[in-house]
Write an enzyme that holds these catalytic residues in place. Structure first.
Site, PDB file in Angstrom:
ATOM      1  N   ASP A  25      -6.940  -0.873   1.250  1.00 11.06           N
ATOM      2  CA  ASP A  25      -5.808   0.248   1.720  1.00 11.06           C
ATOM      3  C   ASP A  25      -6.207  -0.258   2.775  1.00 11.06           C
ATOM      4  O   ASP A  25      -7.628  -0.321   3.355  1.00 11.06           O
ATOM      5  CB  ASP A  25      -6.044   1.315   1.291  1.00 11.06           C
ATOM      6  CG  ASP A  25      -4.691   2.232   1.719  1.00 11.06           C
ATOM      7  OD1 ASP A  25      -4.081   1.249   2.168  1.00 11.06           O
ATOM      8  OD2 ASP A  25      -4.614   3.437   1.671  1.00 11.06           O
ATOM      9  N   HIS A  42      -2.801  -7.643   6.851  1.00  9.74           N
ATOM     10  CA  HIS A  42      -2.009  -8.113   5.707  1.00  9.74           C
ATOM     11  C   HIS A  42      -2.584  -9.711   5.946  1.00  9.74           C
ATOM     12  O   HIS A  42      -3.865 -10.077   4.358  1.00  9.74           O
ATOM     13  CB  HIS A  42      -1.454  -8.303   4.720  1.00  9.74           C
ATOM     14  CG  HIS A  42      -0.474  -7.086   4.923  1.00  9.74           C
ATOM     15  ND1 HIS A  42      -0.991  -6.006   4.061  1.00  9.74           N
ATOM     16  CD2 HIS A  42       1.210  -6.503   4.883  1.00  9.74           C
ATOM     17  CE1 HIS A  42      -0.205  -4.949   3.957  1.00  9.74           C
ATOM     18  NE2 HIS A  42       1.100  -4.952   4.388  1.00  9.74           N
ATOM     19  N   SER A  70       0.817  -2.642  -5.317  1.00  8.05           N
ATOM     20  CA  SER A  70       1.520  -1.925  -6.903  1.00  8.05           C
ATOM     21  C   SER A  70       3.281  -2.086  -6.809  1.00  8.05           C
ATOM     22  O   SER A  70       3.755  -2.730  -6.523  1.00  8.05           O
ATOM     23  CB  SER A  70       0.640  -0.478  -5.749  1.00  8.05           C
ATOM     24  OG  SER A  70       2.325   0.098  -4.683  1.00  8.05           O
ATOM     25  N   GLU A  72       4.640   0.793  -7.457  1.00  5.95           N
ATOM     26  CA  GLU A  72       5.779   1.193  -5.926  1.00  5.95           C
ATOM     27  C   GLU A  72       5.695   0.238  -4.349  1.00  5.95           C
ATOM     28  O   GLU A  72       6.669   0.592  -3.493  1.00  5.95           O
ATOM     29  CB  GLU A  72       4.808   2.511  -5.428  1.00  5.95           C
ATOM     30  CG  GLU A  72       4.561   4.012  -6.625  1.00  5.95           C
ATOM     31  CD  GLU A  72       4.089   2.995  -7.595  1.00  5.95           C
ATOM     32  OE1 GLU A  72       3.016   2.750  -7.225  1.00  5.95           O
ATOM     33  OE2 GLU A  72       4.015   3.491  -8.314  1.00  5.95           O
ATOM     34  N   ASN A  73       4.809  -0.117  -4.482  1.00  6.55           N
ATOM     35  CA  ASN A  73       5.052  -1.282  -2.834  1.00  6.55           C
ATOM     36  C   ASN A  73       5.988  -2.684  -2.930  1.00  6.55           C
ATOM     37  O   ASN A  73       6.752  -2.854  -1.925  1.00  6.55           O
ATOM     38  CB  ASN A  73       3.422  -1.951  -2.960  1.00  6.55           C
ATOM     39  CG  ASN A  73       2.404  -1.254  -2.924  1.00  6.55           C
ATOM     40  OD1 ASN A  73       1.005  -1.591  -3.066  1.00  6.55           O
ATOM     41  ND2 ASN A  73       2.516  -0.564  -2.263  1.00  6.55           N
ATOM     42  N   ARG A  76       9.019  -0.894  -0.648  1.00  8.68           N
ATOM     43  CA  ARG A  76       8.338  -1.468   1.014  1.00  8.68           C
ATOM     44  C   ARG A  76       9.242  -2.153   1.667  1.00  8.68           C
ATOM     45  O   ARG A  76      10.636  -3.004   0.970  1.00  8.68           O
ATOM     46  CB  ARG A  76       6.702  -2.166   1.604  1.00  8.68           C
ATOM     47  CG  ARG A  76       6.126  -1.113   0.884  1.00  8.68           C
ATOM     48  CD  ARG A  76       4.334  -1.886   1.473  1.00  8.68           C
ATOM     49  NE  ARG A  76       3.447  -0.871   0.833  1.00  8.68           N
ATOM     50  CZ  ARG A  76       2.697  -0.760   1.557  1.00  8.68           C
ATOM     51  NH1 ARG A  76       1.799  -2.541   2.479  1.00  8.68           N
ATOM     52  NH2 ARG A  76       1.470   0.285   1.636  1.00  8.68           N
ATOM     53  N   ARG A 193     -12.060   2.857  -2.551  1.00  4.67           N
ATOM     54  CA  ARG A 193     -11.522   2.944  -1.511  1.00  4.67           C
ATOM     55  C   ARG A 193     -11.404   2.947   0.002  1.00  4.67           C
ATOM     56  O   ARG A 193     -12.103   3.253  -0.034  1.00  4.67           O
ATOM     57  CB  ARG A 193     -10.332   3.984  -2.256  1.00  4.67           C
ATOM     58  CG  ARG A 193      -8.622   3.774  -1.660  1.00  4.67           C
ATOM     59  CD  ARG A 193      -8.245   4.847  -1.888  1.00  4.67           C
ATOM     60  NE  ARG A 193      -6.781   4.824  -1.196  1.00  4.67           N
ATOM     61  CZ  ARG A 193      -5.582   4.458  -1.506  1.00  4.67           C
ATOM     62  NH1 ARG A 193      -5.556   5.420  -3.117  1.00  4.67           N
ATOM     63  NH2 ARG A 193      -4.130   4.596  -1.013  1.00  4.67           N
ATOM     64  N   GLU A 212     -17.164   5.811 -10.584  1.00  5.23           N
ATOM     65  CA  GLU A 212     -17.728   6.491 -10.459  1.00  5.23           C
ATOM     66  C   GLU A 212     -16.680   5.548  -8.928  1.00  5.23           C
ATOM     67  O   GLU A 212     -16.357   4.914  -9.155  1.00  5.23           O
ATOM     68  CB  GLU A 212     -19.217   5.428  -9.749  1.00  5.23           C
ATOM     69  CG  GLU A 212     -20.474   6.137 -10.867  1.00  5.23           C
ATOM     70  CD  GLU A 212     -20.297   7.458 -10.905  1.00  5.23           C
ATOM     71  OE1 GLU A 212     -20.568   7.943  -9.430  1.00  5.23           O
ATOM     72  OE2 GLU A 212     -20.614   7.782 -11.457  1.00  5.23           O
TER      73      GLU A 212
HETATM   74  C1  IPE Z   1      -2.302   0.903  -3.178  1.00 11.30           C
HETATM   75  O1  IPE Z   1      -2.007   1.499  -1.346  1.00 11.30           O
HETATM   76  C2  IPE Z   1      -2.159  -0.180  -3.337  1.00 11.30           C
HETATM   77  C3  IPE Z   1      -2.884  -1.265  -3.056  1.00 11.30           C
HETATM   78  C4  IPE Z   1      -3.543  -1.271  -2.328  1.00 11.30           C
HETATM   79  C5  IPE Z   1      -2.294  -1.905  -3.219  1.00 11.30           C
HETATM   80  P1  IPE Z   1      -1.065   2.477  -0.730  1.00 11.30           P
HETATM   81  O2  IPE Z   1      -1.362   2.450   0.285  1.00 11.30           O
HETATM   82  O3  IPE Z   1       0.203   1.245  -1.736  1.00 11.30           O
HETATM   83  O4  IPE Z   1      -0.708   3.494  -1.573  1.00 11.30           O
HETATM   84  P2  IPE Z   1      -0.510   4.525  -0.756  1.00 11.30           P
HETATM   85  O5  IPE Z   1       0.469   5.051  -0.637  1.00 11.30           O
HETATM   86  O6  IPE Z   1      -1.132   5.410   0.253  1.00 11.30           O
HETATM   87  O7  IPE Z   1      -0.292   5.935  -1.979  1.00 11.30           O
HETATM   88  C1  IPE Z   2      -3.247  -2.185   1.502  1.00 11.12           C
HETATM   89  O1  IPE Z   2      -2.272  -1.310   3.326  1.00 11.12           O
HETATM   90  C2  IPE Z   2      -2.055  -3.628   1.349  1.00 11.12           C
HETATM   91  C3  IPE Z   2      -1.026  -3.356   0.072  1.00 11.12           C
HETATM   92  C4  IPE Z   2      -0.710  -1.830  -0.098  1.00 11.12           C
HETATM   93  C5  IPE Z   2      -0.657  -3.993  -0.432  1.00 11.12           C
HETATM   94  P1  IPE Z   2      -1.368  -1.147   3.273  1.00 11.12           P
HETATM   95  O2  IPE Z   2      -0.689  -1.674   3.733  1.00 11.12           O
HETATM   96  O3  IPE Z   2      -1.055   0.034   2.225  1.00 11.12           O
HETATM   97  O4  IPE Z   2      -1.500  -0.296   5.181  1.00 11.12           O
HETATM   98  P2  IPE Z   2      -1.558   1.052   5.745  1.00 11.12           P
HETATM   99  O5  IPE Z   2      -2.098   2.115   4.447  1.00 11.12           O
HETATM  100  O6  IPE Z   2      -0.251   1.377   5.753  1.00 11.12           O
HETATM  101  O7  IPE Z   2      -2.574   0.820   7.286  1.00 11.12           O
HETATM  102 MG    MG Z   3      -1.661   1.669   2.501  1.00 12.16          MG
END
Ligand code: IPE
Ligand code: IPE
Ligand code: MG
Length: 253
Positions: A25, A42, A70, A72-73, A76, A193, A212
């Site tokens: 993340d 990315h 995910s 949920e992604n 976006r 994480r 863990e």
């Molecule tokens: C979790 O990160 C999913 C991945 C790393 C693929 P997110 O950025 O989507 O999670 P939230 O929204 O902060 O919980």
């Molecule tokens: C993780 O980084 C990658 C994916 C979830 C695909 P993010 O895109 O969630 O980065 P932040 O959380 O917005 O910084």
């Molecule tokens: Mg994120």
């Protein structure tokens, strides 16, 4: 004077996590800090994936699960999702030979069928090419959501009961585990994480029962092999009790 502390870290190969999972993340915030588009984050994040896969293989990790996208992604912005799929395809193609050469098997957990057909095709090619590799599994969580995974398992189990292939009294924890995407893989020993968020975000909820957890503030594009080794060292000093009393206490008493 030595400034790199990990040079002093000696990992015990016997006590490495067999299954290590990472919630990668912080790509967006990494880009934002530099006034760049999230996609740049990315792109940089995918470079970190390359270096951490290599490090994990060198260190002797058995299974490396990376949470890359995910369920949920999908919500976006369209352009970001498109860019992520493009980067994924690029990664799968560019790493194919290296995975092969390093005896790494590619596996996918999640709704593979929801990925764009061209991405699925490249995944299938790489999976077929690496299917007999046995030094490490690179397990990519793509369109993965733990609740979807569990829902899917419940559906499969109910269908087996309806078709009389299974009796309700046969439902056990093992049976449930064996209907998850991770069926052939032991539960994660350690979940890392990045980016300082204290949540699992729908990742391996069933499998993480006794994992863990290590949370670092480092944003994924900045995550390094040195920090990775420090975290593994931290893991090796933990007392995993699994609800029992500590090994040292039970031996003494
Ligand atoms: C979790 O990160 C999913 C991945 C790393 C693929 P997110 O950025 O989507 O999670 P939230 O929204 O902060 O919980
Ligand atoms: C993780 O980084 C990658 C994916 C979830 C695909 P993010 O895109 O969630 O980065 P932040 O959380 O917005 O910084
Ligand atoms: Mg994120």
């Amino acid at each position: 004077m030595k400034s790199n502390s990990t040079q002093d870290v000696t990992l015990n190969p016997e006590k490495l996590p067999f299954h290590l999972a990472i919630i990668m993340d912080g790509n967006g915030r990494w880009a934002k800090k530099r006034l760049m588009n999230r996609v740049k984050g990315h792109e940089q994040g995918s470079q970190t994936v390359r270096s951490i896969v290599t490090a994990a293989r060198e260190l002797g990790i058995g299974v490396l699960t990376l949470y890359a996208f995910s369920t949920e992604n999908w919500a976006r912005p369209k352009l970001e999702v498109k860019a992520l799929m493009m980067l994924l395809k690029k990664f799968i193609i560019s790493e194919r030979e290296k995975l092969s050469k390093n005896h790494i098997r590619l596996n996918i957990i999640g709704q593979k069928h929801r990925l764009p057909p061209d991405v699925q095709k490249e995944i299938d090619i790489t999976m077929a090419l690496t299917k007999n590799n046995d030094k490490m599994v690179l397990n990519l969580a793509l369109s993965y959501g733990s609740r979807e995974e569990i829902t899917n398992a419940v559906k499969q189990i109910v269908q087996k009961i309806e078709s009389k292939d299974l009796n309700p009294e046969d439902i056990s924890q093992d049976l449930i585990s064996n209907h998850l995407y991770t069926k052939a893989i032991p539960d994660p020993d350690l979940i890392i994480r990045t980016s300082g968020e204290y949540r699992l975000s729908n990742f391996l909820l069933w499998q993480a029962a006794y994992s863990e957890i290590y949370i670092t503030d480092t944003l994924w594009p900045d995550f390094s092999k040195d920090e990775f080794i420090e975290i593994l060292n931290n893991f090796q000093n933990r007392d995993r009790r699994f609800g029992k009393v500590s090994c040292s206490i039970s031996k003494d008493g």
